[in-house]
Design a protein around this motif. Structure first.
Motif, PDB file in Angstrom:
ATOM      1  N   SER A  18      -6.604  -0.514  -2.610  1.00  0.00           N
ATOM      2  CA  SER A  18      -6.737  -1.239  -3.876  1.00  0.00           C
ATOM      3  C   SER A  18      -5.396  -1.910  -4.187  1.00  0.00           C
ATOM      4  N   GLY A  28      -1.910  -2.564  -5.468  1.00  0.00           N
ATOM      5  CA  GLY A  28      -0.856  -1.725  -6.016  1.00  0.00           C
ATOM      6  C   GLY A  28      -0.833  -0.279  -5.542  1.00  0.00           C
ATOM      7  N   GLY A  61       0.417   0.774  -2.954  1.00  0.00           N
ATOM      8  CA  GLY A  61       1.705   1.043  -2.322  1.00  0.00           C
ATOM      9  C   GLY A  61       1.815   0.600  -0.875  1.00  0.00           C
ATOM     10  N   THR A 102       2.854  -2.326   0.498  1.00  0.00           N
ATOM     11  CA  THR A 102       4.093  -3.021   0.859  1.00  0.00           C
ATOM     12  C   THR A 102       5.274  -2.058   0.900  1.00  0.00           C
ATOM     13  N   THR A 103       5.347  -1.183  -0.092  1.00  0.00           N
ATOM     14  CA  THR A 103       6.450  -0.224  -0.156  1.00  0.00           C
ATOM     15  C   THR A 103       6.407   0.711   1.060  1.00  0.00           C
ATOM     16  N   ASP A 139      -1.974 -12.099   0.748  1.00  0.00           N
ATOM     17  CA  ASP A 139      -2.077 -12.049  -0.703  1.00  0.00           C
ATOM     18  C   ASP A 139      -2.746 -13.333  -1.139  1.00  0.00           C
ATOM     19  N   ASP A 199       5.513 -10.350  -1.151  1.00  0.00           N
ATOM     20  CA  ASP A 199       5.391  -9.180  -0.280  1.00  0.00           C
ATOM     21  C   ASP A 199       6.086  -9.416   1.064  1.00  0.00           C
ATOM     22  N   GLU A 201      -0.942  -6.206   6.557  1.00  0.00           N
ATOM     23  CA  GLU A 201      -1.249  -5.723   5.202  1.00  0.00           C
ATOM     24  C   GLU A 201      -2.328  -6.623   4.634  1.00  0.00           C
ATOM     25  N   GLY A 241      -5.065  -6.668  -1.403  1.00  0.00           N
ATOM     26  CA  GLY A 241      -5.435  -5.470  -2.150  1.00  0.00           C
ATOM     27  C   GLY A 241      -6.852  -5.588  -2.687  1.00  0.00           C
ATOM     28  N   LYS A 254       2.445   7.873  -2.888  1.00  0.00           N
ATOM     29  CA  LYS A 254       3.056   8.210  -4.188  1.00  0.00           C
ATOM     30  C   LYS A 254       2.908   9.687  -4.528  1.00  0.00           C
ATOM     31  N   ASP A 261       5.018  11.788  -4.869  1.00  0.00           N
ATOM     32  CA  ASP A 261       6.046  12.215  -5.827  1.00  0.00           C
ATOM     33  C   ASP A 261       5.494  12.218  -7.248  1.00  0.00           C
ATOM     34  N   SER A 288       5.323   9.836   0.346  1.00  0.00           N
ATOM     35  CA  SER A 288       5.979   9.187  -0.792  1.00  0.00           C
ATOM     36  C   SER A 288       7.061   8.276  -0.246  1.00  0.00           C
ATOM     37  N   ALA A 289       7.010   7.024  -0.653  1.00  0.00           N
ATOM     38  CA  ALA A 289       8.052   6.087  -0.241  1.00  0.00           C
ATOM     39  C   ALA A 289       9.294   6.266  -1.104  1.00  0.00           C
TER      40      ALA A 289
END
Ligand SMILES: Nc1nc2c(ncn2[C@@H]2O[C@H](COP(=O)(O)OP(=O)(O)OP(=O)(O)O)[C@@H](O)[C@H]2O)c(=O)[nH]1
Ligand SMILES: [Mg+2]
Ligand SMILES: [Zn+2]
Lengths: 227, 145
Positions: free
Chosen positions: A40, A42, A44, A46-47, A69, A75, A129, A132, A177, A179, A208-209
């Motif tokens: 979806s 966001g 994560g 790209t990070t 995108d 990105d 990538e 999203g 994510k 974290d 977690s990035a």
């Protein structure tokens, strides 16, 4: 007047499937492992990918990224910060990447090969990538060997059940994510169970990035898949 | 929302196939859409009207047959149809089954044409109700999977 029924038995996405099959042959001939990252907006991607590219480079592997995108090259610029070649695909309103877009960008890229270009044969890994979106990318084969579905702990444990077509088409899942797991009261067991109900036996990484958690396992997996 | 591009692909494919029957009008297009094909029938119907407007396919019905997921259970050694797409378990033994045998199809099964009866060219009001059952299979390639 007479009525005639003509059987066609023709795939609606036949053109994409044929282009994807040709891309797959190209990737195999070039000896590059290609991964398609879907999630979806966001979640994560790209990070996570920037981190992955950076670590692969440090380990001496040659990796590059294509990123889709609707608009902007934000990105690609973010990914290029890793030092790896990265190229943006703007779909201008189309909600997924297809094999034709990927093929065109790969051709244009190898023509400008040099400082910031990339030829397939010079790569160990190519990451794509996707836009999203948890619906449309599931229908479009990009010729990838591994489809990675990412899911962040902030999105809710039921995502696999709500988007079964996408999660069922994935080879690997990455929970991102982590974290933020505690503040989100993330139910890890439930998420793993839901993933497994929709895609039995799916390989799952929890990362977690921000903290780097789980990234060593992911890198080891990438290396193992190449050999 | 990729239903519009899917509708446009159907229009292209059907137009190409119908060209082999000059003078015929396409009255229906039948699809097989897997439960896991990520296509929503309502929005596909909506986009079909838009995509066919002003083309020779305008007014043709789009008939969607949803294909349920069929898994193969290694333990039971059988293929089994699933009720939904929320759990990929064998309905017989309850084990998870990753081996998908049906459910991702996105294909045009057949088209229905109305054409002037060649036997009575001048008497076009004489309508034959019998459909020609011996339909040639025009294309076996490009099946999903
Ligand atoms: N706390 C935390 N935040 C993260 C992590 N990974 C990404 N983020 C944040 O999540 C937001 C979205 O991350 P992106 O990497 O841009 O997500 P994306 O999936 O590429 O987004 P789109 O390309 O727009 O679909 C950004 O604000 C990131 O900083 C993580 O591991 N931990
Ligand atoms: Mg991104
Ligand atoms: Zn069974």
């Amino acid at each position: 007047m007479i009525t005639r029924i003509v059987e066609l038995r023709r795939g609606i996405l036949k053109k994409n499937d044929e282009l994807a099959a040709a891309l797959r042959r190209r990737y195999i001939a070039a000896g590059v492992l290609v991964l398609n990252l879907v999630s979806s907006p966001g979640a994560g991607k790209t990070t996570f990918l920037e981190w992955t590219l950076r670590k692969l480079r440090q380990a001496g592997a040659r990796a590059a990224a294509l990123v889709g995108d609707l608009e902007t090259d934000k990105d690609a610029r973010c990914l290029a910060a890793s030092g790896a070649p990265a190229r943006q695909i703007n779909t201008h309103g189309i909600c997924h990447l297809d094999a034709e877009m990927v093929g065109k960008h790969l051709d244009a890229w190898s023509e400008t090969a040099g400082a910031n270009g990339a030829t397939l044969a010079a790569l160990d890994y190519l990451f794509i990538e996707n836009v999203g979106n948890l619906v449309c990318p599931s229908s479009y084969d990009l010729g990838e060997r591994i489809r990675v579905a990412l899911l962040s702990v902030t999105e809710g444990e039921d995502k696999p059940l709500k988007y079964p077509a996408l999660f069922n088409s994935a080879d690997t899942a990455v929970i991102t994510k982590i974290d933020l797991a505690a503040p989100c009261a993330f139910d890890r067991e439930l998420t793993l169970r839901n993933l497994n109900e929709i895609r039995p036996g799916i390989r799952v990484f929890e990362t977690s990035a921000k903290t780097g958690a789980g990234m060593e396992e992911w890198l080891a997996y990438l290396q193992a898949e190449r050999t | 929302m990729h239903e519009l591009s899917i509708a446009a692909s159907i229009v292209d494919a059907v137009t190409e196939s119908a060209a082999a029957y000059p003078g015929a009008r396409v009255t229906a297009v039948r699809l097989r859409v897997g439960a896991l094909a990520a296509v929503i029938e309502d929005s596909l119907q909506f986009c079909w009207d838009i995509a066919t407007e002003g083309t020779p396919l305008q007014g043709a019905a789009l008939v969607v047959r949803v294909m349920p997921v069929v898994i193969h259970c290694a333990g039971c050694g059988v293929d089994a149809e699933l009720d939904g797409v929320q759990s990929f378990r064998c309905p017989r033994c309850g084990e998870l089954a990753a081996d998908l045998r049906q459910g991702r199809e996105l294909e045009i099964e057949s088209i229905e044409l109305e054409e002037p009866d060649p036997a009575c060219e001048s008497a076009s009001q004489q309508v034959s109700e019998s459909a020609e059952p011996a339909a040639p299979v025009m294309n076996q390639t490009g099946r999903w999977e």
